[in-house]
Design a protein around this motif. Structure first.
Motif, PDB file in Angstrom:
ATOM      1  N   LEU A 286       0.826  -1.206   0.000  1.00 15.36           N
ATOM      2  CA  LEU A 286       0.000   0.000   0.000  1.00 15.36           C
ATOM      3  C   LEU A 286       0.859   1.253   0.000  1.00 15.36           C
ATOM      4  O   LEU A 286       1.957   1.268   0.580  1.00 15.36           O
ATOM      5  N   ARG A 287       0.341   2.295  -0.638  1.00 18.51           N
ATOM      6  CA  ARG A 287       0.936   3.610  -0.467  1.00 18.51           C
ATOM      7  C   ARG A 287       0.695   4.068   0.975  1.00 18.51           C
ATOM      8  O   ARG A 287      -0.396   3.839   1.521  1.00 18.51           O
ATOM      9  N   GLU A 288       1.670   4.696   1.615  1.00 15.00           N
ATOM     10  CA  GLU A 288       1.505   5.136   2.989  1.00 15.00           C
ATOM     11  C   GLU A 288       0.290   6.049   3.103  1.00 15.00           C
ATOM     12  O   GLU A 288       0.129   6.997   2.339  1.00 15.00           O
ATOM     13  N   GLY A 289      -0.587   5.737   4.038  1.00 13.60           N
ATOM     14  CA  GLY A 289      -1.794   6.527   4.245  1.00 13.60           C
ATOM     15  C   GLY A 289      -2.998   6.036   3.480  1.00 13.60           C
ATOM     16  O   GLY A 289      -4.128   6.476   3.741  1.00 13.60           O
ATOM     17  N   ALA A 290      -2.800   5.127   2.513  1.00 17.39           N
ATOM     18  CA  ALA A 290      -3.916   4.612   1.731  1.00 17.39           C
ATOM     19  C   ALA A 290      -4.609   3.495   2.494  1.00 17.39           C
ATOM     20  O   ALA A 290      -3.968   2.720   3.207  1.00 17.39           O
ATOM     21  N   GLU A 291      -5.934   3.402   2.314  1.00 20.33           N
ATOM     22  CA  GLU A 291      -6.693   2.327   2.924  1.00 20.33           C
ATOM     23  C   GLU A 291      -6.783   1.151   1.969  1.00 20.33           C
ATOM     24  O   GLU A 291      -6.911   1.331   0.754  1.00 20.33           O
ATOM     25  N   ALA A 292      -6.735  -0.054   2.535  1.00 15.89           N
ATOM     26  CA  ALA A 292      -6.823  -1.250   1.707  1.00 15.89           C
ATOM     27  C   ALA A 292      -8.190  -1.335   1.042  1.00 15.89           C
ATOM     28  O   ALA A 292      -9.212  -1.084   1.676  1.00 15.89           O
ATOM     29  N   GLY A 293      -8.195  -1.658  -0.242  1.00 18.50           N
ATOM     30  CA  GLY A 293      -9.455  -1.756  -0.961  1.00 18.50           C
ATOM     31  C   GLY A 293      -9.513  -2.929  -1.914  1.00 18.50           C
ATOM     32  O   GLY A 293     -10.494  -3.084  -2.633  1.00 18.50           O
ATOM     33  N   LEU A 294      -8.483  -3.750  -1.936  1.00 12.14           N
ATOM     34  CA  LEU A 294      -8.434  -4.899  -2.846  1.00 12.14           C
ATOM     35  C   LEU A 294      -8.818  -6.168  -2.099  1.00 12.14           C
ATOM     36  O   LEU A 294      -8.291  -6.440  -1.008  1.00 12.14           O
ATOM     37  N   ALA A 295      -9.726  -6.924  -2.687  1.00 17.99           N
ATOM     38  CA  ALA A 295     -10.054  -8.229  -2.133  1.00 17.99           C
ATOM     39  C   ALA A 295      -8.933  -9.204  -2.455  1.00 17.99           C
ATOM     40  O   ALA A 295      -8.134  -8.982  -3.371  1.00 17.99           O
ATOM     41  N   VAL A 296      -8.876 -10.285  -1.697  1.00 20.95           N
ATOM     42  CA  VAL A 296      -7.881 -11.319  -1.966  1.00 20.95           C
ATOM     43  C   VAL A 296      -8.109 -11.876  -3.357  1.00 20.95           C
ATOM     44  O   VAL A 296      -9.247 -12.083  -3.792  1.00 20.95           O
ATOM     45  N   LEU A 297      -7.030 -12.141  -4.076  1.00 25.78           N
ATOM     46  CA  LEU A 297      -7.137 -12.675  -5.424  1.00 25.78           C
ATOM     47  C   LEU A 297      -7.863 -14.015  -5.413  1.00 25.78           C
ATOM     48  O   LEU A 297      -7.690 -14.815  -4.509  1.00 25.78           O
TER      49      LEU A 297
END
Length: 297
Positions: A286-297
């Motif tokens: 992740l980019r620092e400060g970004a929230e996770a938004g990707l589901a597991v592949l």
């Protein structure tokens, strides 16, 4: 207690569309596999069978083909965005559209003489480009990626110092082949119309792909996990519009063949490849400060 309807969606999966653009005698080809999923206020059709708010899946398929003709296909992302916006804005009951696309690359067949290769292609033996576009009428989520990008380093890879228990048989190595098939998805940070308008999706894809390849080639590896992190970090650091990338890397194991029974020394030259079982390394960067938004592949 009575049953309740939960999250639901419907659409047409895997509409294969090939679009030929003819610039005089020179032709260009786009080959996509498009899956449409629509969701919204569709309770009635599940509970009562009423189809009053249902746009048929056949119509979604036809829209894919019609848009390919009317608007062309500049990129998978741009085409998916056009479709998603259309379904959300044209159907009152539909509040969210998700478009998933696989793109298959064709290359021109080299000419056998001085004539330019204009309309003959060979399916490229390379990765499949992917895109997923979700639109809810206000915000976009655009996830690009690739699958099946096979890479190999013939040296500059070690594996040792790991936990050993009574079932451990793997020998430590200071020089090994490191090979994997890169499967990656990356989430673009822009979510509003202003942020996604005019984006050069082909250029971003090319830069992200180059970052993955360069990081794999340039990282002296002590584990595939370390290499994965270097690859993801390279993408996030050098592609400002990408906030998150998830990588899934199966370890394509190459084992030295025992040649001693034949009186031969195997000096890291001859290997056999075990296709399964295989180690599978997965992680998100992740980019620092970004929230996770990707589901597991």
């Amino acid at each position: 207690m009575p049953a309740m309807l939960g999250q639901n969606q419907y659409g047409k999966a895997e509409s294969r569309v090939v679009r030929i653009t003819r610039n005089g005698a020179v032709h260009h080809i786009k080959d996509l596999n498009v899956s449409v999923a629509l969701s919204g206020d569709l309770t009635a059709t599940h509970l009562t069978g009423s189809n009053a708010d249902v746009l048929t899946t056949d119509a979604t398929k036809n829209t894919v083909f019609a848009f390919a003709k009317e608007h062309g296909i500049a990129s998978a992302e741009q085409f998916g965005m056009r479709l998603a916006r259309h379904f959300v804005t044209s159907q009152e009951a539909i509040t969210t559209a998700r478009i998933r696309i696989e793109e298959y690359v064709w290359e021109r067949i080299p000419p056998s003489d001085t004539r330019e290769a204009r309309h003959s292609f060979v399916r490229a033996n390379r990765e499949t480009r992917t895109a997923q576009i979700t639109y809810d009428g206000e915000r976009w989520q655009i996830i690009s990626g690739l699958t099946g990008l096979t890479v190999l380093n013939s040296t500059d890879s070690e594996f040792h110092g790991y936990v050993k228990d009574r079932y451990t048989t793997l020998q430590e190595t200071r020089d090994r082949i490191l090979a994997t098939e890169v499967n990656a998805r990356w989430r673009h940070g822009a979510t509003d119309d202003a942020g996604v308008a005019g984006a050069d999706w082909d250029d971003v894809y090319a830069r992200a792909r180059d970052c993955l390849l360069q990081a794999f080639a340039e990282t002296y590896s002590y584990s595939l996990q370390q290499t994965l992190y270097a690859m993801g970090t390279r993408v996030v650091d050098r592609c400002p519009g990408i906030d998150e990338i998830r990588l899934s890397l199966p370890n394509k194991h190459h084992f030295l063949v025992d040649l001693e029974p034949f009186g031969l020394k195997n000096d890291n030259e001859v290997y056999f490849v075990a296709d399964r079982p295989y180690g599978l390394i997965e992680a998100t960067v992740l980019r620092e400060g970004a929230e996770a938004g990707l589901a597991v592949l």
